[in-house]
Motif scaffolding. Structure first.
Motif, mmCIF file in Angstrom:
data_model
loop_
_atom_site.group_PDB
_atom_site.id
_atom_site.type_symbol
_atom_site.label_atom_id
_atom_site.label_comp_id
_atom_site.label_asym_id
_atom_site.label_seq_id
_atom_site.Cartn_x
_atom_site.Cartn_y
_atom_site.Cartn_z
ATOM 1 N N GLU A 1 0.834 -1.202 0.000
ATOM 2 C CA GLU A 1 0.000 0.000 0.000
ATOM 3 C C GLU A 1 0.872 1.257 0.000
ATOM 4 O O GLU A 1 0.554 2.241 -0.679
ATOM 5 N N PHE A 2 1.980 1.225 0.733
ATOM 6 C CA PHE A 2 2.905 2.359 0.725
ATOM 7 C C PHE A 2 3.470 2.581 -0.677
ATOM 8 O O PHE A 2 3.565 3.729 -1.140
ATOM 9 N N PHE A 3 3.853 1.501 -1.353
ATOM 10 C CA PHE A 3 4.389 1.620 -2.714
ATOM 11 C C PHE A 3 3.358 2.253 -3.636
ATOM 12 O O PHE A 3 3.674 3.188 -4.390
ATOM 13 N N VAL A 4 2.129 1.761 -3.600
ATOM 14 C CA VAL A 4 1.083 2.273 -4.489
ATOM 15 C C VAL A 4 0.773 3.731 -4.167
ATOM 16 O O VAL A 4 0.697 4.584 -5.059
ATOM 17 N N ARG A 5 0.605 4.036 -2.882
ATOM 18 C CA ARG A 5 0.265 5.402 -2.485
ATOM 19 C C ARG A 5 1.377 6.384 -2.863
ATOM 20 O O ARG A 5 1.113 7.471 -3.392
ATOM 21 N N THR A 6 2.625 5.996 -2.601
ATOM 22 C CA THR A 6 3.755 6.877 -2.917
ATOM 23 C C THR A 6 3.886 7.079 -4.414
ATOM 24 O O THR A 6 4.130 8.196 -4.893
ATOM 25 N N HIS A 7 3.734 6.007 -5.162
ATOM 26 C CA HIS A 7 3.791 6.078 -6.618
ATOM 27 C C HIS A 7 2.750 7.068 -7.146
ATOM 28 O O HIS A 7 3.079 7.987 -7.909
ATOM 29 N N LEU A 8 1.507 6.906 -6.735
ATOM 30 C CA LEU A 8 0.436 7.776 -7.218
ATOM 31 C C LEU A 8 0.651 9.215 -6.762
ATOM 32 O O LEU A 8 0.506 10.162 -7.544
ATOM 33 N N ARG A 9 1.019 9.381 -5.500
ATOM 34 C CA ARG A 9 1.156 10.728 -4.942
ATOM 35 C C ARG A 9 2.272 11.506 -5.632
ATOM 36 O O ARG A 9 2.084 12.656 -6.027
ATOM 37 N N LEU A 10 3.437 10.889 -5.798
ATOM 38 C CA LEU A 10 4.558 11.600 -6.402
ATOM 39 C C LEU A 10 4.347 11.844 -7.887
ATOM 40 O O LEU A 10 4.736 12.898 -8.413
ATOM 41 N N PHE A 11 3.747 10.901 -8.574
ATOM 42 C CA PHE A 11 3.482 11.112 -9.989
ATOM 43 C C PHE A 11 2.474 12.233 -10.196
ATOM 44 O O PHE A 11 2.557 12.990 -11.163
ATOM 45 N N LEU A 12 1.530 12.376 -9.280
ATOM 46 C CA LEU A 12 0.476 13.373 -9.456
ATOM 47 C C LEU A 12 0.869 14.743 -8.932
ATOM 48 O O LEU A 12 0.553 15.759 -9.544
ATOM 49 N N THR A 13 1.546 14.786 -7.789
ATOM 50 C CA THR A 13 1.785 16.079 -7.151
ATOM 51 C C THR A 13 3.139 16.680 -7.496
ATOM 52 O O THR A 13 3.308 17.881 -7.405
ATOM 53 N N GLN A 14 4.103 15.859 -7.884
ATOM 54 C CA GLN A 14 5.438 16.386 -8.147
ATOM 55 C C GLN A 14 5.865 16.277 -9.600
ATOM 56 O O GLN A 14 6.865 16.874 -9.979
ATOM 57 N N GLY A 15 5.128 15.540 -10.391
ATOM 58 C CA GLY A 15 5.612 15.341 -11.758
ATOM 59 C C GLY A 15 4.532 15.086 -12.770
ATOM 60 O O GLY A 15 4.674 14.198 -13.611
ATOM 61 N N THR A 16 3.434 15.858 -12.711
ATOM 62 C CA THR A 16 2.338 15.607 -13.630
ATOM 63 C C THR A 16 2.795 15.709 -15.077
ATOM 64 O O THR A 16 2.446 14.871 -15.913
ATOM 65 N N GLY A 17 3.581 16.738 -15.405
ATOM 66 C CA GLY A 17 4.053 16.896 -16.769
ATOM 67 C C GLY A 17 4.967 15.764 -17.202
ATOM 68 O O GLY A 17 4.844 15.242 -18.312
ATOM 69 N N LEU A 18 5.876 15.354 -16.335
ATOM 70 C CA LEU A 18 6.767 14.243 -16.659
ATOM 71 C C LEU A 18 5.989 12.934 -16.721
ATOM 72 O O LEU A 18 6.307 12.057 -17.527
ATOM 73 N N CYS A 19 4.988 12.791 -15.867
ATOM 74 C CA CYS A 19 4.148 11.595 -15.900
ATOM 75 C C CYS A 19 3.449 11.495 -17.249
ATOM 76 O O CYS A 19 3.399 10.422 -17.863
ATOM 77 N N ALA A 20 2.886 12.602 -17.735
ATOM 78 C CA ALA A 20 2.237 12.605 -19.040
ATOM 79 C C ALA A 20 3.229 12.241 -20.135
ATOM 80 O O ALA A 20 2.898 11.501 -21.078
ATOM 81 N N LEU A 21 4.459 12.729 -20.019
ATOM 82 C CA LEU A 21 5.484 12.432 -21.012
ATOM 83 C C LEU A 21 5.802 10.935 -21.030
ATOM 84 O O LEU A 21 5.879 10.318 -22.096
ATOM 85 N N VAL A 22 5.976 10.356 -19.837
ATOM 86 C CA VAL A 22 6.298 8.927 -19.761
ATOM 87 C C VAL A 22 5.151 8.086 -20.303
ATOM 88 O O VAL A 22 5.367 7.125 -21.051
ATOM 89 N N LEU A 23 3.910 8.440 -19.946
ATOM 90 C CA LEU A 23 2.761 7.667 -20.402
ATOM 91 C C LEU A 23 2.578 7.764 -21.910
ATOM 92 O O LEU A 23 2.243 6.779 -22.571
ATOM 93 N N SER A 24 2.805 8.945 -22.467
ATOM 94 C CA SER A 24 2.557 9.143 -23.899
ATOM 95 C C SER A 24 3.707 8.666 -24.770
ATOM 96 O O SER A 24 3.501 8.183 -25.886
ATOM 97 N N GLU A 25 4.929 8.803 -24.271
ATOM 98 C CA GLU A 25 6.103 8.473 -25.076
ATOM 99 C C GLU A 25 6.707 7.121 -24.733
ATOM 100 O O GLU A 25 7.550 6.618 -25.475
ATOM 101 N N GLY A 26 6.304 6.540 -23.610
ATOM 102 C CA GLY A 26 6.964 5.329 -23.129
ATOM 103 C C GLY A 26 6.834 4.129 -24.034
ATOM 104 O O GLY A 26 7.667 3.220 -23.991
ATOM 105 N N ARG A 27 5.805 4.095 -24.861
ATOM 106 C CA ARG A 27 5.607 2.950 -25.751
ATOM 107 C C ARG A 27 6.099 3.219 -27.169
ATOM 108 O O ARG A 27 5.974 2.363 -28.043
ATOM 109 N N SER A 28 6.617 4.400 -27.419
ATOM 110 C CA SER A 28 7.075 4.735 -28.761
ATOM 111 C C SER A 28 8.338 3.946 -29.107
ATOM 112 O O SER A 28 9.142 3.628 -28.242
#
Length: 238
Positions: A100-127
């Motif tokens: 639960e700590f892993f999931v919560r930390t993953h979601l929290r940091l991706f959303l609050t500290q790196g939304t733009g980078l998260c979007a980049l990884v999600l959109s470009e990660g499969r290219s």
């Protein structure tokens, strides 16, 4: 006959002077801002240089180009998240709490500290392709998921996580829903509370990966602990 894929050029190494090391840190800091704001396609090394007040040639002194610079930005970002996860996992009481700590930390940091980078990884990660980021991100993703793989392996060894499911599939069962949720939150801009979502996800997920009868064994241990505590309280009052 297809020709073998071209090897990526080695990363440029910064000179060992303090000034050069600071220059690299500055480029990475501003690069993170630009890639977060613009995405990979629209970000340029020209803009990064302009924000720093340096020439684009200076950027190329330390990085071969935009692709290498972006990969390093994501690498450093992942390192920060991994450090938080690895520091916090040992403080959790059991495998479920660690997950639960892993999931919560993953979601929290991706959303609050790196939304733009998260979007980049999600959109470009499969290219795919020589200039695409997907192949460059693959080793970073493996390093990023290593703490989760270790957590699941320890859970299997302790009998808390089922052993009849391969670790790779267990990893996908955890990361797959999180990626989908982040896709909705970041790319479709659907509001999401990281703590509430993590708790709800674990409520559904953990029974599916928990070892058979592990919950019953945990209840028996709890009962034994309570009985022992009651006995100790009775002896103290006698």
């Amino acid at each position: 006959m297809n020709s073998p894929p071209a090897l990526a050029p080695p990363r440029r190494r910064a000179p060992a002077s303090a000034k050069s090391e600071q220059r690299v840190r500055d480029i990475l800091r501003v690069g993170r801002d630009v890639f977060s704001e613009r995405g990979y396609e629209h970000a340029t090394t020209t803009e990064i240089a302009q924000r720093l007040g340096i020439s684009e040639a200076t950027v190329f002194t330390y990085f071969h180009g935009k692709r290498e610079l972006c990969t390093r930005v994501i690498e450093d970002w992942y390192d920060e998240i991994i450090a938080v996860i690895e520091a916090g996992l040992p403080r959790q009481r059991d495998t479920r709490a660690q997950l639960e700590f892993f999931v919560r930390t993953h979601l929290r940091l991706f959303l609050t500290q790196g939304t733009g980078l998260c979007a980049l990884v999600l959109s470009e990660g499969r290219s795919k392709g020589q200039e695409a980021l997907g192949d460059a991100f693959a080793p970073l993703q493996r390093r990023y998921t290593a703490p989760l793989m270790d957590l699941l392996a320890r859970g299997q060894a302790s009998g808390e996580i089922r052993r009849d499911v391969p670790l790779r599939l267990l990893r996908t069962m955890v990361l797959g829903p999180m990626e989908h949720l982040l896709w909705e939150a970041v790319l479709q801009q659907r509001p999401m509370d990281a703590d509430e979502t993590a708790s709800g996800l674990l409520t559904v997920l953990y029974p599916a990966i928990q070892a058979p009868k592990a919950e019953l064994a945990a209840l028996r241990r709890l009962r034994a602990d309570i009985e022992l505590a009651l006995q100790g309280a009775g002896s103290a009052s006698a």
